[in-house]
Design a protein around this motif. Structure first.
Motif, PDB file in Angstrom:
ATOM      1  N   ARG A   1      -5.606   0.018   3.447  1.00  0.00           N
ATOM      2  CA  ARG A   1      -5.176   0.737   2.241  1.00  0.00           C
ATOM      3  C   ARG A   1      -5.907   2.074   2.096  1.00  0.00           C
ATOM      4  NH1 ARG A   1      -2.033  -2.894  -0.670  1.00  0.00           N
ATOM      5  NH2 ARG A   1      -2.140  -1.859  -2.685  1.00  0.00           N
TER       6      ARG A   1
ATOM      7  N   GLY B   1       0.804  -1.232   0.000  1.00  0.00           N
ATOM      8  CA  GLY B   1       0.000   0.000   0.000  1.00  0.00           C
ATOM      9  C   GLY B   1       0.827   1.269   0.000  1.00  0.00           C
TER      10      GLY B   1
ATOM     11  N   ARG C   1      -3.990  -6.310   2.324  1.00  0.00           N
ATOM     12  CA  ARG C   1      -5.180  -5.897   1.559  1.00  0.00           C
ATOM     13  C   ARG C   1      -6.072  -5.012   2.415  1.00  0.00           C
ATOM     14  NH1 ARG C   1      -2.739  -5.515  -2.198  1.00  0.00           N
ATOM     15  NH2 ARG C   1      -1.009  -6.530  -1.136  1.00  0.00           N
TER      16      ARG C   1
ATOM     17  N   LYS D   1       3.929   1.534  -4.644  1.00  0.00           N
ATOM     18  CA  LYS D   1       4.892   1.048  -5.653  1.00  0.00           C
ATOM     19  C   LYS D   1       4.218   0.847  -7.020  1.00  0.00           C
ATOM     20  CE  LYS D   1       5.733  -2.603  -3.185  1.00  0.00           C
ATOM     21  NZ  LYS D   1       4.812  -2.308  -2.070  1.00  0.00           N
ATOM     22  N   THR D   2       3.168   0.023  -7.022  1.00  0.00           N
ATOM     23  CA  THR D   2       2.573  -0.391  -8.299  1.00  0.00           C
ATOM     24  C   THR D   2       1.952   0.765  -9.064  1.00  0.00           C
ATOM     25  OG1 THR D   2       2.022  -2.420  -7.133  1.00  0.00           O
ATOM     26  CG2 THR D   2       1.039  -2.143  -9.291  1.00  0.00           C
ATOM     27  N   THR D   3       1.274   1.639  -8.340  1.00  0.00           N
ATOM     28  CA  THR D   3       0.563   2.713  -9.051  1.00  0.00           C
ATOM     29  C   THR D   3       1.477   3.904  -9.368  1.00  0.00           C
ATOM     30  OG1 THR D   3      -0.185   3.486  -6.891  1.00  0.00           O
ATOM     31  CG2 THR D   3      -1.757   2.182  -8.171  1.00  0.00           C
TER      32      THR D   3
HETATM   33  N1  LIG Z   1      -8.530   1.383  -6.830  1.00  0.00           N
HETATM   34  C1  LIG Z   1      -8.134   2.167  -5.838  1.00  0.00           C
HETATM   35  N2  LIG Z   1      -9.016   2.908  -5.165  1.00  0.00           N
HETATM   36  C2  LIG Z   1      -8.635   3.705  -4.165  1.00  0.00           C
HETATM   37  N3  LIG Z   1      -7.383   3.824  -3.743  1.00  0.00           N
HETATM   38  C3  LIG Z   1      -6.456   3.122  -4.378  1.00  0.00           C
HETATM   39  C4  LIG Z   1      -6.774   2.245  -5.453  1.00  0.00           C
HETATM   40  N4  LIG Z   1      -5.655   1.686  -5.870  1.00  0.00           N
HETATM   41  C5  LIG Z   1      -4.665   2.161  -5.107  1.00  0.00           C
HETATM   42  N5  LIG Z   1      -5.153   3.019  -4.213  1.00  0.00           N
HETATM   43  C6  LIG Z   1      -4.394   3.753  -3.196  1.00  0.00           C
HETATM   44  O1  LIG Z   1      -3.053   3.777  -3.580  1.00  0.00           O
HETATM   45  C7  LIG Z   1      -2.253   3.181  -2.588  1.00  0.00           C
HETATM   46  C8  LIG Z   1      -1.048   2.522  -3.246  1.00  0.00           C
HETATM   47  O2  LIG Z   1      -1.443   1.397  -3.993  1.00  0.00           O
HETATM   48  P1  LIG Z   1      -0.350   0.527  -4.721  1.00  0.00           P
HETATM   49  O3  LIG Z   1      -1.056  -0.605  -5.328  1.00  0.00           O
HETATM   50  O4  LIG Z   1       0.441   1.392  -5.593  1.00  0.00           O
HETATM   51  O5  LIG Z   1       0.545   0.065  -3.493  1.00  0.00           O
HETATM   52  P2  LIG Z   1       1.715  -1.009  -3.482  1.00  0.00           P
HETATM   53  O6  LIG Z   1       2.815  -0.446  -2.678  1.00  0.00           O
HETATM   54  O7  LIG Z   1       2.026  -1.435  -4.838  1.00  0.00           O
HETATM   55  O8  LIG Z   1       1.021  -2.172  -2.675  1.00  0.00           O
HETATM   56  P3  LIG Z   1       1.186  -3.753  -2.853  1.00  0.00           P
HETATM   57  O9  LIG Z   1       2.563  -4.080  -2.420  1.00  0.00           O
HETATM   58  O10 LIG Z   1       0.166  -4.256  -1.929  1.00  0.00           O
HETATM   59  O11 LIG Z   1       0.923  -4.046  -4.271  1.00  0.00           O
HETATM   60  C9  LIG Z   1      -3.184   2.254  -1.855  1.00  0.00           C
HETATM   61  O12 LIG Z   1      -2.766   2.002  -0.548  1.00  0.00           O
HETATM   62  C10 LIG Z   1      -4.463   3.046  -1.874  1.00  0.00           C
HETATM   63  O13 LIG Z   1      -4.477   3.983  -0.859  1.00  0.00           O
END
Ligand SMILES: Nc1ncnc2c1ncn2[C@@H]1O[C@H](COP(=O)(O)OP(=O)(O)OP(=O)(O)O)[C@@H](O)[C@H]1O
Length: 893
Positions: free
Chosen positions: A427, A106, A424, A109-111
């Motif tokens: 977040r 959360g 999960r 990273k991914t987004t």
């Molecule tokens: N569909 C969505 N709706 C609302 N908020 C979102 C959504 N997707 C991502 N976020 C927000 O963006 C944050 C970062 O998400 P992201 O997937 O980039 O995290 P991450 O570090 O890649 O997590 P993970 O290791 O679990 O994949 C989430 O914690 C959430 O707050």
């Protein structure tokens, strides 16, 4: 999930950079330093940063005003822990070819990372793309949707995704999310992955086969063809970064600390034996007593989930509490079509306010229960999830190379997986994770999941690796090398299948097989179906085999479900049973399909998916010019087509056969494993030989989705695999020896009959016999073939059934034996002369009796095909003649 952004009616006009939309590989790049970790190329000097925070509030890509939604999301994005590391990351990227990035679930990273890379200019004015892999389809799709919203563009334009059987990207796409399997497929077509400037391998801890092969491939590219212009980022919340750093030549490691919302963890004090009951109990407790928030539950597979959905529904309905809040129970697993998966992202049911007996008002919270497999374990953000229930199990592939069987076993998850599951929650708000095991159990779990490459059948992926240009599979630079046993077994099975030649090179068939996103056996079946004139039927069977079980058997209505199923059953084949289901489903009108499924206890979702997959496979088959519409109509000429279908099944699955010991008890042919036919099978007549699609390991060994076959087909279609010298003494070997003997004598008799016919036609029997014996009669035979149209047809059908080149061998063998048996033949020929005199009709009958009585195997079936084909063609000719006559008459009138 769904975008709040108003949909644009008109397509925007492109900026200058947009003219170079189609990414092309950069060919002229001068490198200053080629050392890993420190490269600076001419390309990097040409970086074209994209400014998303310009003063005019004009979108740099769409050239339109940013939407309101953009700024709202921007605010939340800026609070993510990764934001603090943005500059640091961009600098590291500039200086290095590979980065290992870790950070809490959360943290963003991914987004965020792909957006940072794009903003830093790594699309080089639209010439290159940035891609980010995901191990799961649903994650690729939902993250792409989210990022398109964050970037304020339409999904499928600048931000897109590609998953198996679905591509939502376009030439404009700059950031693409795709499954690791799809990136591998792209590498098969373009070995250099030249459209990408930066490749992100996300959720690296999952260590899927595709991810591990990508690591090796990327490492190879980084030192050879793409050493100047490719960057790789490996990301996860839960990887051992040192392993990756070492593998990628001491690549730098960046860790993003912190998370936005906390998650409390609760363990059981004592272990739970029945975890599904545990899940139901915990869910009911949450719904009755916990504050607002949705629940995400992890179970192991489709059947378990569907069963749990039903049980939880009734438990909540039967709940002693007089009033409970509205609830919705949503299954989420890979086999569901997207529109069903999307339900997990839909709004939660509304709260209710009730008045208690003492006059107080109480809010009854509406709640969503999402019951998912581990497809929801990584990358997903489902808004509103506050509670996670984790029983600590998942289904994992296990392959035994000695026994050659792969099965899905319910196994304890790793600590890395448990942390992903916990992640999960927390977040979009703080959360709670209920682990249905003790803290001690958690500590005893494996740190990381064992890489799939070390415990899977590598057969399916091997042809793909070959197609990617990996020449020596044993010397390939694996992150964790698989055992030699696994590799050798994979090479061997592909060789038997005909995908690899003696030198381990891809054959033409191998190239064709690897064009399908299927297991090689299924792909070979499809390819061969043209030869057996049953493309349509095999397409359906393969599509049905690529989806989960279509039959529903609810606990309380098992009898009715079994009765409904009986209508479709083929007593000799589960494959044909599936075909029957699909064929009937297909005839039902679109608006009545749902009702039909309910009445027949068929899973509508599965059928929908099968239709979709069939379409995709049909397109590939046609693209490869391998499709031919089935000539015979299945409904009219069932037994003939069934025979062809079964033989075509053997073409793909001749390595998955078993020999009967007792009623339902079989012995797997090569590996001498005792197995039982799965209890739900349609098979009622247990013949000597059976073919199976799956091996299932539970408390007993089962084979599932079976078809009874003739043993003779095995030695005829795959003689190389069924050479008796490869078998140790025992039942199977002696059965095979007898089959080989039968085959020889059958061929001999077949040959004789052919010869006799030829002799009868010319009246010079003895001459031909001797010429055949000497091997000089080929030319004369050809001339006679031309004369006899019937014979021609027979040979065509026969050629279809035989494998390439085998016929010549058979002929050689037969001519030798013809010499030896000359005297016997002469006697029989004299008898035949007498028979001829007694009239044609009697002769035909006797021939049929003889063949069916003496040769139960291939030959009799071949003759059936020939006879049926002849009958059919005669009928067809008659029909067409009739039609022509009728037309003439009508014209004359
Ligand atoms: N569909 C969505 N709706 C609302 N908020 C979102 C959504 N997707 C991502 N976020 C927000 O963006 C944050 C970062 O998400 P992201 O997937 O980039 O995290 P991450 O570090 O890649 O997590 P993970 O290791 O679990 O994949 C989430 O914690 C959430 O707050």
């Amino acid at each position: 999930m769904e975008s709040n952004k108003p949909k644009k009616k008109k397509k925007r006009t492109n900026s200058k950079t947009k003219k170079q939309t189609k990414p092309t590989p950069k060919t002229e790049t001068k490198q200053e330093k080629s050392e890993w970790g420190k490269t600076k190329t001419e390309q990097q000097e040409k970086l074209e940063p994209i400014n998303f925070q310009n003063k005019d509030k004009i979108h740099p890509l769409t050239k339109q005003k940013f939407s309101k939604n953009y700024f709202e999301i921007l605010e939340t994005r800026e609070q993510l822990p990764i934001t603090a590391q943005k500059e640091n990351f961009v600098k590291l990227l500039e200086e290095n070819q590979v980065i290992i990035l870790t950070g809490e679930t959360g943290s963003g990273k991914t987004t965020q990372i792909p957006q940072y890379i794009l903003e830093a200019g790594y699309s080089y004015g639209g010439k290159y793309r940035i891609c980010c892999t995901q191990p799961r389809r649903v994650a690729a799709l939902s993250v792409a949707t989210r990022v398109s919203e964050e970037m304020d563009v339409e999904l499928g334009s600048e931000v897109g995704y590609t998953i198996r059987f679905e591509d939502k990207s376009s030439p404009e796409t700059l950031v693409k999310y795709l499954t690791d399997g799809m990136l591998l497929r792209e590498a098969m077509i373009d070995n250099n992955l030249s459209q990408y400037s930066v490749i992100i391998i996300d959720e690296a801890h999952e260590r899927t086969i595709s991810t591990d092969i990508l690591f090796g491939l990327l490492k190879q590219l980084l030192t050879t063809t793409r050493k100047d212009d490719l960057k790789v980022i490996v990301m996860s919340a839960t990887i051992e970064h040192k392993l990756f750093q070492e593998y990628f030549n001491n690549a730098p490691h960046l860790d993003v600390t912190g998370r936005v919302y906390p998650v409390d963890i609760f363990y059981l004090e004592e272990g739970e034996n029945d975890y599904v009951s545990g899940v139901i109990k915990t869910s009911v407790e949450i719904h009755l007593s916990e504050p607002k928030g949705d629940v995400l539950i992890f179970l192991t597979g489709q059947e378990e989930i569907e069963d749990c959905c039903e049980r939880l529904y009734w438990r909540l309905c039967d709940s002693k509490s007089s009033e409970i809040g509205e609830f919705e129970i949503i299954p989420l697993y890979a086999a569901l079509p997207y529109y069903e998966q999307k339900k997990a992202f839909m709004p939660t049911p509304d709260d209710k306010i009730t008045t208690l007996q003492n006059g107080e008002k109480k809010t009854l919270y509406g709640r969503k229960f999402i019951i998912a497999t581990n497809i929801a374990e990584t990358s997903l953000t489902i808004q509103g999830i506050v509670y996670v229930i984790d029983p600590g199990f998942s289904k994992q592939k296990v392959f035994d190379p000695k026994k050659r069987v792969e099965s899905l076993l319910v196994s304890p998850i790793s600590r890395a997986s448990a942390n992903q599951r916990k992640g999960r929650a927390g977040r979009t708000q703080s959360g709670k994770c209920f682990r249905l095991y003790t803290k001690k159990t958690f500590e005893q779990l494996e740190r990381q999941t064992i890489p799939e490459l070390l415990r899977s059948n590598l057969g399916p992926v091997l042809l793909n690796m070959k197609k990617m240009g990996i020449i020596n599979l044993l010397m390939f630079d694996y992150l964790s090398p698989p055992s030699i046993d696994l590799l050798v077994r994979a090479l061997e099975t592909n060789h038997y299948l005909g995908g690899l030649d003696e030198d381990g090179e891809l054959t033409e068939l191998g190239h064709q097989i690897s064009s399908f996103p299927l297991d090689p056996q299924l792909a070979k079946m499809l390819i061969k179906s043209q030869q057996y004139d049953c493309c349509d039927e095999i397409l359906t069977i393969v599509a049905m085999l690529s989806t989960p079980n279509c039959f529903i058997r609810p606990r309380k209505r098992r009898k009715q479900a079994d009765q409904a199923r009986a209508r479709f059953i083929d007593c000799n084949s589960d494959h044909l049973t599936l075909l029957n289901v699909y064929n009937e489903y297909f005839t039902i009108q679109k608006n009545q399909k749902n009702q039909w499924c309910k009445q027949n206890f068929i899973n509508n979702r599965t059928m929908y998916q099968a239709v979709n997959i069939r379409k995709q496979l049909f397109n590939i088959l046609r693209r490869l010019d391998l499709y031919r519409k089935s000539y015979n109509d299945y409904s009219k000429n069932q037994s003939l087509i069934e025979l062809k279908i079964k033989k075509c099944l053997v073409e793909g699955f001749f390595m998955q056969t078993a020999y009967k010991l007792k009623r339902k008890k079989y012995l797997i042919v090569r590996d001498k494993q005792q197995v039982l036919v799965y209890p739900g099978s349609s098979i009622q007549f247990f013949r000597d030989w059976i073919l199976f699609h799956e091996f299932v390991l539970t408390e007993r060994n089962y084979i599932r989705t079976c078809t009874s076959i003739e043993g003779q087909w095995l030695v005829d279609i795959a003689p190389h695999y069924y050479e008796t010298s490869k078998f140790s003494n025992g039942r199977v070997k002696s059965a095979l020896e007898s089959l080989h003997r039968q085959r020889k004598s059958a061929m001999e008799k077949f040959k004789k009959k052919k010869m006799k016919k030829g002799e009868n036609a010319t009246g010079k029997e003895t001459e031909k016999e001797t010429e055949m014996g000497k091997g000089k009669g080929k030319e004369k035979k050809k001339k006679k073939k031309k004369k006899s149209k019937k014979e021609k047809k027979k040979e065509n059908v026969k050629e279809n059934v035989k494998e390439n080149g085998k016929e010549k061998e058979k002929e050689k063998e037969n001519t030798k034996e013809v010499k030896k048996n000359k005297k016997k033949k002469n006697k029989k020929e004299n008898k035949n002369k007498e028979k001829k005199k007694s009239g044609k009709k009697n002769k035909k009958k006797k021939k049929r009796k003889k063949t069916s009585g003496e040769i139960k195997n291939l030959l009799s079936n071949e003759n059936k095909i020939i006879n049926n084909d002849e009958d059919n063609s005669r009928k067809r000719k008659k029909k067409t003649k009739k039609k022509k006559k009728e037309k003439k008459k009508t014209k004359e009138k």
